[in-house]
Design a protein around this motif. Structure first.
Motif, PDB file in Angstrom:
ATOM      1  N   SER A 160      48.331  37.708  47.461  1.00  9.37           N
ATOM      2  CA  SER A 160      47.866  37.625  46.075  1.00  9.37           C
ATOM      3  C   SER A 160      46.348  37.668  45.994  1.00  9.37           C
ATOM      4  O   SER A 160      45.781  38.234  45.058  1.00  9.37           O
ATOM      5  CB  SER A 160      48.367  36.333  45.419  1.00  9.37           C
ATOM      6  OG  SER A 160      49.763  36.350  45.278  1.00  9.37           O
ATOM      7  N   PHE A 161      45.709  37.072  46.989  1.00 10.27           N
ATOM      8  CA  PHE A 161      44.251  37.052  47.012  1.00 10.27           C
ATOM      9  C   PHE A 161      43.707  38.477  47.026  1.00 10.27           C
ATOM     10  O   PHE A 161      42.755  38.811  46.320  1.00 10.27           O
ATOM     11  CB  PHE A 161      43.765  36.278  48.242  1.00 10.27           C
ATOM     12  CG  PHE A 161      42.317  35.895  48.182  1.00 10.27           C
ATOM     13  CD1 PHE A 161      41.893  34.851  47.389  1.00 10.27           C
ATOM     14  CD2 PHE A 161      41.376  36.581  48.934  1.00 10.27           C
ATOM     15  CE1 PHE A 161      40.557  34.498  47.321  1.00 10.27           C
ATOM     16  CE2 PHE A 161      40.037  36.232  48.886  1.00 10.27           C
ATOM     17  CZ  PHE A 161      39.631  35.180  48.078  1.00 10.27           C
ATOM     18  N   TRP A 162      44.350  39.345  47.848  1.00  6.80           N
ATOM     19  CA  TRP A 162      43.899  40.730  47.938  1.00  6.80           C
ATOM     20  C   TRP A 162      44.392  41.575  46.770  1.00  6.80           C
ATOM     21  O   TRP A 162      43.712  42.511  46.343  1.00  6.80           O
ATOM     22  CB  TRP A 162      44.333  41.334  49.275  1.00  6.80           C
ATOM     23  CG  TRP A 162      43.313  41.024  50.335  1.00  6.80           C
ATOM     24  CD1 TRP A 162      43.156  39.847  50.997  1.00  6.80           C
ATOM     25  CD2 TRP A 162      42.283  41.893  50.811  1.00  6.80           C
ATOM     26  NE1 TRP A 162      42.084  39.918  51.864  1.00  6.80           N
ATOM     27  CE2 TRP A 162      41.538  41.166  51.770  1.00  6.80           C
ATOM     28  CE3 TRP A 162      41.928  43.203  50.529  1.00  6.80           C
ATOM     29  CZ2 TRP A 162      40.440  41.716  52.438  1.00  6.80           C
ATOM     30  CZ3 TRP A 162      40.839  43.761  51.196  1.00  6.80           C
ATOM     31  CH2 TRP A 162      40.107  43.022  52.139  1.00  6.80           C
ATOM     32  N   ASP A 163      45.551  41.250  46.232  1.00  5.50           N
ATOM     33  CA  ASP A 163      46.071  42.009  45.100  1.00  5.50           C
ATOM     34  C   ASP A 163      45.204  41.824  43.854  1.00  5.50           C
ATOM     35  O   ASP A 163      44.884  42.796  43.168  1.00  5.50           O
ATOM     36  CB  ASP A 163      47.494  41.560  44.765  1.00  5.50           C
ATOM     37  CG  ASP A 163      48.549  42.299  45.578  1.00  5.50           C
ATOM     38  OD1 ASP A 163      48.204  43.265  46.275  1.00  5.50           O
ATOM     39  OD2 ASP A 163      49.725  41.898  45.500  1.00  5.50           O
ATOM     40  N   THR A 164      44.856  40.588  43.547  1.00  6.98           N
ATOM     41  CA  THR A 164      44.249  40.318  42.233  1.00  6.98           C
ATOM     42  C   THR A 164      42.998  39.448  42.261  1.00  6.98           C
ATOM     43  O   THR A 164      42.056  39.708  41.510  1.00  6.98           O
ATOM     44  CB  THR A 164      45.274  39.634  41.308  1.00  6.98           C
ATOM     45  OG1 THR A 164      45.746  38.431  41.934  1.00  6.98           O
ATOM     46  CG2 THR A 164      46.456  40.543  41.033  1.00  6.98           C
ATOM     47  N   VAL A 165      42.979  38.412  43.098  1.00  4.93           N
ATOM     48  CA  VAL A 165      41.892  37.424  43.006  1.00  4.93           C
ATOM     49  C   VAL A 165      40.535  38.054  43.282  1.00  4.93           C
ATOM     50  O   VAL A 165      39.569  37.824  42.540  1.00  4.93           O
ATOM     51  CB  VAL A 165      42.144  36.231  43.960  1.00  4.93           C
ATOM     52  CG1 VAL A 165      40.945  35.279  43.936  1.00  4.93           C
ATOM     53  CG2 VAL A 165      43.415  35.491  43.575  1.00  4.93           C
ATOM     54  N   ILE A 166      40.429  38.860  44.331  1.00  6.49           N
ATOM     55  CA  ILE A 166      39.136  39.464  44.676  1.00  6.49           C
ATOM     56  C   ILE A 166      38.632  40.348  43.542  1.00  6.49           C
ATOM     57  O   ILE A 166      37.457  40.278  43.157  1.00  6.49           O
ATOM     58  CB  ILE A 166      39.242  40.274  45.986  1.00  6.49           C
ATOM     59  CG1 ILE A 166      39.527  39.350  47.170  1.00  6.49           C
ATOM     60  CG2 ILE A 166      37.964  41.070  46.242  1.00  6.49           C
ATOM     61  CD1 ILE A 166      39.836  40.077  48.465  1.00  6.49           C
ATOM     62  N   ILE A 167      39.513  41.175  42.992  1.00  4.70           N
ATOM     63  CA  ILE A 167      39.100  42.086  41.916  1.00  4.70           C
ATOM     64  C   ILE A 167      38.570  41.315  40.720  1.00  4.70           C
ATOM     65  O   ILE A 167      37.513  41.659  40.168  1.00  4.70           O
ATOM     66  CB  ILE A 167      40.282  42.988  41.491  1.00  4.70           C
ATOM     67  CG1 ILE A 167      40.610  43.978  42.617  1.00  4.70           C
ATOM     68  CG2 ILE A 167      39.957  43.752  40.204  1.00  4.70           C
ATOM     69  CD1 ILE A 167      41.847  44.823  42.365  1.00  4.70           C
ATOM     70  N   HIS A 168      39.269  40.253  40.337  1.00  3.52           N
ATOM     71  CA  HIS A 168      38.853  39.505  39.148  1.00  3.52           C
ATOM     72  C   HIS A 168      37.688  38.567  39.440  1.00  3.52           C
ATOM     73  O   HIS A 168      36.750  38.466  38.632  1.00  3.52           O
ATOM     74  CB  HIS A 168      40.048  38.735  38.580  1.00  3.52           C
ATOM     75  CG  HIS A 168      41.062  39.624  37.936  1.00  3.52           C
ATOM     76  ND1 HIS A 168      40.907  40.156  36.683  1.00  3.52           N
ATOM     77  CD2 HIS A 168      42.246  40.117  38.393  1.00  3.52           C
ATOM     78  CE1 HIS A 168      41.943  40.916  36.381  1.00  3.52           C
ATOM     79  NE2 HIS A 168      42.775  40.910  37.404  1.00  3.52           N
ATOM     80  N   ASP A 169      37.700  37.913  40.590  1.00  2.63           N
ATOM     81  CA  ASP A 169      36.619  36.982  40.916  1.00  2.63           C
ATOM     82  C   ASP A 169      35.279  37.700  41.060  1.00  2.63           C
ATOM     83  O   ASP A 169      34.240  37.201  40.619  1.00  2.63           O
ATOM     84  CB  ASP A 169      36.945  36.233  42.211  1.00  2.63           C
ATOM     85  CG  ASP A 169      35.886  35.184  42.537  1.00  2.63           C
ATOM     86  OD1 ASP A 169      35.979  34.076  41.994  1.00  2.63           O
ATOM     87  OD2 ASP A 169      34.969  35.486  43.337  1.00  2.63           O
ATOM     88  N   GLN A 170      35.306  38.874  41.667  1.00  5.92           N
ATOM     89  CA  GLN A 170      34.079  39.648  41.878  1.00  5.92           C
ATOM     90  C   GLN A 170      33.818  40.644  40.747  1.00  5.92           C
ATOM     91  O   GLN A 170      32.849  41.391  40.791  1.00  5.92           O
ATOM     92  CB  GLN A 170      34.175  40.396  43.209  1.00  5.92           C
ATOM     93  CG  GLN A 170      34.294  39.482  44.417  1.00  5.92           C
ATOM     94  CD  GLN A 170      33.045  38.649  44.625  1.00  5.92           C
ATOM     95  OE1 GLN A 170      31.980  39.163  44.946  1.00  5.92           O
ATOM     96  NE2 GLN A 170      33.176  37.329  44.452  1.00  5.92           N
ATOM     97  N   ASN A 171      34.698  40.637  39.755  1.00  5.28           N
ATOM     98  CA  ASN A 171      34.555  41.510  38.582  1.00  5.28           C
ATOM     99  C   ASN A 171      34.318  42.967  38.997  1.00  5.28           C
ATOM    100  O   ASN A 171      33.393  43.626  38.516  1.00  5.28           O
ATOM    101  CB  ASN A 171      33.411  41.019  37.674  1.00  5.28           C
ATOM    102  CG  ASN A 171      33.474  41.644  36.293  1.00  5.28           C
ATOM    103  OD1 ASN A 171      34.546  42.029  35.824  1.00  5.28           O
ATOM    104  ND2 ASN A 171      32.332  41.762  35.639  1.00  5.28           N
ATOM    105  N   ILE A 172      35.152  43.444  39.895  1.00  3.19           N
ATOM    106  CA  ILE A 172      35.028  44.820  40.371  1.00  3.19           C
ATOM    107  C   ILE A 172      35.352  45.770  39.217  1.00  3.19           C
ATOM    108  O   ILE A 172      36.379  45.653  38.564  1.00  3.19           O
ATOM    109  CB  ILE A 172      35.976  45.074  41.558  1.00  3.19           C
ATOM    110  CG1 ILE A 172      35.560  44.198  42.746  1.00  3.19           C
ATOM    111  CG2 ILE A 172      35.969  46.546  41.967  1.00  3.19           C
ATOM    112  CD1 ILE A 172      36.518  44.242  43.918  1.00  3.19           C
TER     113      ILE A 172
END
Length: 251
Positions: A160-172
């Protein structure tokens, strides 16, 4: 594949989303469209029959809650033992389904309009999934789903961290992905070369980095470095999706 397609034609519904999250999958489709000419876009849009790019990119996740399509859940991934390379095995896994969809579309004149649409929806989603390393990961931890993490005092799992958290946390953003790497024309041609197994293997080669997250608290350095990988993978997925779409829908 024909029986699968026939059973899916009436299941264009919406629900919840998974893998890469809606934002990630939508960006893959948007990147792909940035590489298509207007005529190719129009051809594809005709087959999508009113679906938006976001809906097309996320359809395979949106139908996961429908019991009629439960058999499709394994289509999103393929597991290979650690230390082995990706391969194309028969059955309902991401590599096999993508290769079959591409083969079907190579003879699309023999397909019905609805069959073309379903294969197109497979492409839109699964090319994206294939570039998330944990979708071609290890079976013993279910592609990182059983690996528990702690990030900013919140519990999650590696997948889940790679699916969604990184994208949203880093505002990619879409711009971040489109400009992630400046490829030369020669490099771009190499990336576009159709090789589903090779694309899967590229993703697998990132797994050592994916699993180097600390235990169990995730560091900011890991997140920053991982966000760069995510941007590059989404960019590659979009470029490759465009290449496949051009192959079948340019004329």
């Amino acid at each position: 594949m024909k029986k699968i397609l026939t059973g899916l034609l009436l299941l264009i519904v919406t629900s919840s989303s998974f893998a890469w999250g809606r934002k990630g999958h939508t960006m893959v489709a948007q990147i792909a469209y940035s590489y298509l000419d207007e005529a190719t876009k129009n051809n594809i849009n005709t087959y999508l029959d009113g679906m938006t790019l976001e809906e097309a990119a996320n359809w395979m996740d949106d139908i996961k809650s429908d019991k009629k399509t439960a058999f499709m859940k394994p289509f999103h991934y393929a597991n290979f033992p650690k230390g082995t390379k990706a391969a194309d095995h028969d059955g309902g896994n991401i590599v096999s389904i993508l290769n079959t969809a591409i083969l079907d579309l190579s003879g699309k004149d023999k397909l019905t309009r609805d069959e073309i649409k379903t294969n197109l929806l497979f492409l839109f989603h699964l090319v994206g999934d294939l570039h998330q390393p944990l979708h071609v990961g290890y079976g013993n931890d279910k592609g990182g789903n059983t690996v528990q993490l702690n990030y900013k005092t919140r519990g999650t799992n590696l997948h889940s961290f790679w699916d969604t958290v990184i994208i949203h946390d880093q505002n990619i953003s879409l711009s971040d992905c489109i400009n992630a790497v400046k490829y030369s024309p020669e490099e771009l041609q190499g990336i576009k070369k159709l090789n589903v197994v090779g694309w899967a293997q590229e993703s697998r080669e990132l797994l050592d980095t994916v699993y180097d997250y600390g235990n169990p608290k995730v560091s900011e350095t890991y997140v920053t470095n991982s966000s760069k990988i995510v941007g590059k993978q989404l960019q590659k997925a979009g470029i490759r999706l465009a290449s496949v779409l051009n192959m079948f829908f340019k004329t």
